[in-house]
Design a protein around this motif. Structure first.
Motif, short mmCIF file in Angstrom:
data_model
loop_
_atom_site.label_atom_id
_atom_site.label_comp_id
_atom_site.label_asym_id
_atom_site.label_seq_id
_atom_site.Cartn_x
_atom_site.Cartn_y
_atom_site.Cartn_z
N CYS A 105 42.85 32.66 40.56
CA CYS A 105 44.01 32.30 38.87
C CYS A 105 44.84 34.07 38.47
O CYS A 105 45.47 34.03 37.98
CB CYS A 105 43.01 32.86 37.87
SG CYS A 105 41.94 35.12 37.83
N ILE A 138 42.94 31.34 32.08
CA ILE A 138 41.27 30.68 32.42
C ILE A 138 41.24 31.61 34.14
O ILE A 138 42.04 32.21 34.91
CB ILE A 138 40.81 29.64 33.03
CG1 ILE A 138 40.66 28.68 31.12
CG2 ILE A 138 39.83 29.48 33.90
CD1 ILE A 138 40.89 27.51 31.90
N CYS A 139 40.28 31.62 34.14
CA CYS A 139 39.10 32.67 35.58
C CYS A 139 37.81 32.44 35.85
O CYS A 139 37.13 32.61 35.01
CB CYS A 139 38.87 34.32 35.35
SG CYS A 139 38.34 34.58 36.94
N ARG A 140 38.28 31.16 36.39
CA ARG A 140 36.38 30.14 36.49
C ARG A 140 35.52 31.26 36.82
O ARG A 140 34.17 30.91 37.27
CB ARG A 140 36.67 28.61 37.08
CG ARG A 140 35.94 28.16 37.82
CD ARG A 140 35.31 27.36 36.40
NE ARG A 140 33.97 26.65 36.60
CZ ARG A 140 32.73 27.18 36.55
NH1 ARG A 140 32.70 28.40 36.52
NH2 ARG A 140 31.81 26.50 36.44
N CYS A 141 35.41 32.11 37.72
CA CYS A 141 34.80 33.17 38.37
C CYS A 141 34.32 34.28 37.78
O CYS A 141 33.63 35.04 37.60
CB CYS A 141 35.95 33.58 39.52
SG CYS A 141 36.18 32.88 41.17
N GLY A 142 34.44 34.31 36.31
CA GLY A 142 34.69 34.67 35.08
C GLY A 142 35.26 36.45 35.32
O GLY A 142 34.63 37.41 35.49
#
Ligand code: FES
Ligand code: FES
Lengths: 159, 791
Positions: A105, A138-142
């Motif tokens: 991302c 969005i960052c799906r890795c958080g």
């Protein structure tokens, strides 16, 4: 097939492709510029965020035929050149804060961050927490917490 | 053999740090363990160690332990390495760098960085001179090439140090000859070897001199903890520069000749299959379209651009066969789970005892990463090559070979760094599909799933119910029973085979307890551990309904189990009129978990007075040879819950997070902090926002505007991570450790803020706050109004 001409990362490019193909695919599939990523194709995830004439836009949702000859498209690959350095201060902040996890991302995050800082400057004000809240990428890795720190650091070093 | 210890000091074999199975130089000076490895014959220096750990000694059995205290999933995966005789090797190159190909997948968790750190420390080489790459599928490693269960560092820590230490010794031996001094008088630092007279020689210059014409077995002692300079210090990631400049290449960024964009038109209902494409001619004539074929999962189209694949899919007129769950919806599946629930042991009404019965339901959730499922495949008559982010490349290689009718050795599988995994890339769905399509088209393909395909046809975390019954008498807890009932979790990615092949090696007490359990039940038993003294504790799993595409999701069972048990613990505390922290501290079983709990309570100012609609929550979790505690503060005031952000699900806001993690020996604290922060974002989403809704055989979600993973507007503005130092020499897992206690702490805080314990998660699952996108066509049209939203 129609010829599409625009300025990409400082240089004019011409591609033969139909008007309705979205800019993301022109960049990635035809020009081999792979910094902007696909994450949704419908202007939701923001992984493809790049700049048009200095402002953030999402090439997955713009037809290449809608680009004008003089339009300047900047992807993450061309960001350092906009400040004439090897790295844009926002990229340096990202490294300093060790933001990326998978990294997928992050090109979009950085392009969005630069545009956000420029926007608040145009509005003649400082960056607020609420500006960070409204970054849609969005960052799906958080990695959100470090992104917030890095945007603030990058902003301090942006002229 | 090899890394097995040379029994020079029998006493040392039983010291506490060698009983943990990862070896390590526990104990000091005298009688430090030595390990065996190899200098591999060749023209440059290659040092190798067997990729296996020492067998553990059976642990002392404490009173009424749960299995994970004796032997957990980490042990099992580490022991799985035992029967293999494959080597992992470190090469010293003539340019002074060291290279190592790790048989694991980098999916964002930072293992290439932490592995480089471990090697650098043992080699006395700057981290920047250690090049860690991902090994392609290596069948000789058998099942030891699986990245999962947060096991990477746990299982590779010792072998890679052994290989590095052997390399360093070989360099010293060569330098002794070159410089004319005994090895003992030489010093290594920063990739140089220095003689007492100040002359130096670099590793690069010694690389060929230190090489051995034949492979020879050597013995080596590892560095002691006090001599480490890199391990344990914060280090930035080795791939950050590539990531922030757009140079980090993911599978879809690779330039493979002829591999044109390819997508699949998928069925409207879950697991449907195509019967016939009715307008094939029309599709073939569409701009950019090159090839159209039918495969078992749908109609594949290969075109000049992905955009033209999407356009073609939207035009396709396909006759579909029925799916696997036609007519079913969330409530029918839930009813099935209810029917399959297994009974509690403790009778309903023990005399005089207080009893709490609680029942929770957890919805389906998508484990999809931001990078969708994707793979490049080039399948020829007699060979195939695959490029994909794969966590179990060996199994992928087998499956692909089978799918396209080739021998396993005719399939080359390249492991590419993934844009996230979270359990999703344990499977090789896209790689297998790409291979089938390439074979049928007789051309290389660049297959990518559309985002909409992910929640609708991709792997999900199964729906689960968790029932808890606790009985209390006075101030004591007599029993705590937890029964999870779940839609079947697919373990066909190899963990299952690891279990069968390894359980024989497990201590007999463990083997007996696990005998006869199904894979998933075994995994559940190996991972779940309630860190409290609650008398008779049982935690069991039963499964039903194998019609869904499932998998683990940044941890398999623990987040749901922890949410249910920690909520019940708050209920128990309330019944005993105790503060949640006080109650936990009274019953907590082990000191390391207690230390984490005390840390967050202190740093997070537990018990401070909170205004109405706001509350604190606290929870712990023990797993992966470590413990985590999380304290959060949540704001559920209507003005916060209903705050408006365009096209966003806002809801309750967690305003503060304090985490404490004990992950054993920490290789890279900065990486661990990142994993914990990321784990929190997952836990937050699981409890508050993210789920998939099944209606009439279809999952409604189709993109990130329906599937509400944590976004910046949900993110707490303050998140502190404290890393505990338990003073041990064994690394624990990190990738998944942050999720369960986070999900549970948010749930506990929410329950206290609203004065009611929720029973269904995520809490917003009950309402559908979006208009579902079309099912035919299965992918949404790309918008064209992007220029309206520039900023
Ligand atoms: S791919 Fe452009 S916004 Fe998601
Ligand atoms: S770093 Fe992986 S999606 Fe953001």
């Amino acid at each position: 097939m129609p010829k599409q001409t625009f300025i990409l990362n400082g240089k004019p490019v011409t591609v033969n492709v139909n008007d309705d193909v979205r800019v993301l695919w022109v960049l990635r599939d035809l020009l081999g510029v792979t910094g902007p990523k696909y994450g949704c194709g419908i202007n939701v995830c923001k992984a493809c965020t790049s700049h048009i004439n200095g402002k953030a836009f999402n090439p997955c949702s713009v037809k290449v035929g809608d680009l004008k000859k003089k339009d300047r498209v900047t992807t993450i690959e061309g960001l350092p050149d906009t400040v004439g350095k090897k790295l844009h201060p926002m990229q340096q902040a990202w490294i300093d804060r060790d933001v990326p996890q998978c990294g997928y991302c992050q090109p979009g995050q950085i392009m969005a961050a630069v545009a956000t800082v420029k926007k608040v400057r145009r509005e003649g004000r400082q960056l607020r927490e609420s500006d960070l809240d409204e970054i849609r990428n969005i960052c799906r890795c958080g990695t959100y917490a470090r992104i917030r720190e890095a945007v603030e650091e990058g902003a301090r070093n942006m002229r | 053999m090899s890394i097995a210890e040379t029994a020079t000091d029998a006493g040392n074999m039983h010291n506490p740090s060698s009983a943990d199975g990862t070896g390590g130089s526990g104990g000091s000076g005298l009688g430090r363990r030595s390990f065996l490895g190899y200098v591999v014959g060749g023209t440059t220096l290659v040092a190798a160690a067997e990729f296996a750990a020492t067998p553990r000694a059976d642990a002392v059995i404490p009173s009424a332990p749960q299995i994970p205290e004796l032997y957990d999933l980490e042990d099992l995966q580490t022991d799985a390495a035992l029967p293999t005789s494959a080597l992992i090797s470190v090469t010293i190159n003539k340019d002074g760098t060291a290279s190592f190909a790790i048989p694991r997948a980098e999916v964002g968790q930072g293992i290439t960085t932490s592995t480089a750190m471990i090697l650098a420390d043992e080699l006395d080489l700057p981290v920047s001179k250690v090049k860690v790459t991902l090994a392609p599928a290596r069948p000789e490693l058998l099942l030891n090439q699986l990245t999962g269960g947060s096991n990477t560092t746990v299982s590779t820590y010792t072998p890679i140090r052994v290989a590095a230490a052997i390399a360093r010794n070989a360099l010293l031996d060569a330098a002794a000859i070159e410089l004319g001094y005994a090895v003992a008088r030489l010093r290594t630092y920063e990739g140089l070897i220095e003689a007492p007279d100040g002359t130096t020689i670099s590793y690069g210059d010694l690389a060929d001199k230190a090489a051995s014409p034949q492979t020879k077995k050597v013995e080596v002692v590892l560095k002691e903890a006090k001599d480490r300079k890199v391990v344990g210090r914060p280090h930035n990631r080795d791939d950050a520069l590539a990531a922030v400049t757009g140079q980090k290449n993911f599978s879809m960024d690779l330039d493979v000749k002829g591999a044109l964009p390819t997508m699949v038109c998928r069925p409207p209902t879950l697991n449907g299959s195509p019967r016939r494409l009715k307008n094939r001619k029309k599709i073939k004539r569409m701009p950019g379209v090159k090839d159209v074929v039918k495969v078992n999962t749908g109609i594949a189209v290969r075109a000049r651009t992905f955009g033209q694949c999407i356009d073609a899919i939207r035009e396709m007129d396909v006759v579909w066969n029925k799916g696997s769950v036609e007519g079913e919806s969330d409530h029918t599946i839930l009813a099935g789970l209810k029917r399959a629930e297994i009974p509690m042991i403790v009778p309903n009404v023990p005399i005089l005892a207080d009893q709490i019965d609680a029942d929770f339901a957890f919805a389906f959730r998508s484990s999809a990463a931001l990078e969708p499922n994707c793979a490049i495949a080039d399948v020829r008559e007699d060979s195939a090559e695959i490029w994909a982010g794969l966590k179990v490349p060996i199994l992928a290689q087998q499956n692909i070979a089978q799918a396209v009718g080739l021998r396993q050795d005719q399939v080359k599988v390249n492991v590419i760094t993934s844009g996230g995994s979270f359990g999703h890339k344990l499977f090789s769905d896209a790689a297998i599909e790409a291979a089938k399509i390439s074979k049928k088209m007789k051309k290389p393909v660049r297959l990518m799933w559309h985002r909409a395909d992910e929640p609708r046809q991709g792997r999900l975390h199964p729906m689960v119910t968790s029932r808890v019954r606790a009985t209390m008498l006075g101030n004591e807890v007599l029993s705590f029973e937890q029964r999870n009932t779940s839609v079947v979790t697919d373990f066909s990615h190899g963990l299952g085979e690891i279990i069968t092949s390894t359980l024989d090696e497990a201590p007999t007490s463990v083997g007996k307890a696990l005998g006869g359990l199904a894979f998933s039940e075994t995994i559940f038993t190996l991972t779940q551990e309630l860190p409290y003294n609650f008398g008779a504790v049982t935690q069991l799993l039963s499964e039903t309904d194998g019609r869904f595409n499932t998998g683990s999701m940044r941890n398999i069972y623990s987040p749901d189990t922890a949410v249910a048990s920690e909520l019940v613990i708050d209920m128990m505390a309330k019944k005993m009129k105790m503060d949640p922290l006080e109650f936990r501290l009274k019953f907590i079983k082990d000191e390391r978990t207690r230390a984490c709990l005390e840390k967050v309570a202190e740093e997070g100012n537990w018990g401070r007075k909170m205004p109405a609609h706001r509350a604190q929550g606290i929870a712990v979790h023990k797993e992966y040879k470590g413990s985590t505690a999380v304290l959060v503060e949540i704001d559920t005031r209507p003005s916060t819950v209903n705050r408006k952000i365009r096209n966003a699900v806002t809801g309750p806001r967690v305003t503060k997070v304090v985490m404490a993690v004990d992950a054993g020996l920490v290789i890279n604290p900065r990486g661990l902090e990142a994993q914990m922060q990321g784990g929190f974002m997952d836990g937050l989403a699981l409890t508050l926002t993210s789920s998939c809704h099944l209606r009439n055989g279809k999952f409604l979600e189709a993109s990130w505007d329906n599937y509400f993973y944590t976004r910046q507007w949900n993110v707490p503005r303050k998140i502190d991570v404290h890393i505990m130092d338990p003073g041990v020499d064994q690394p624990g897992g990190a990738g998944e450790a942050g999720v369960p206690a986070s999900a549970a702490a948010v749930a506990c805080a929410y329950a206290r803020a609203v004065g009611k314990v929720p029973t269904a998660f995520p809490i917003n699952h009950g309402e559908i706050s979006f208009k579902p996108k079309t099912f035919v066509p299965p992918v949404p049209k790309s918008p064209t109004n992007g220029l309206k939203f520039t900023y």
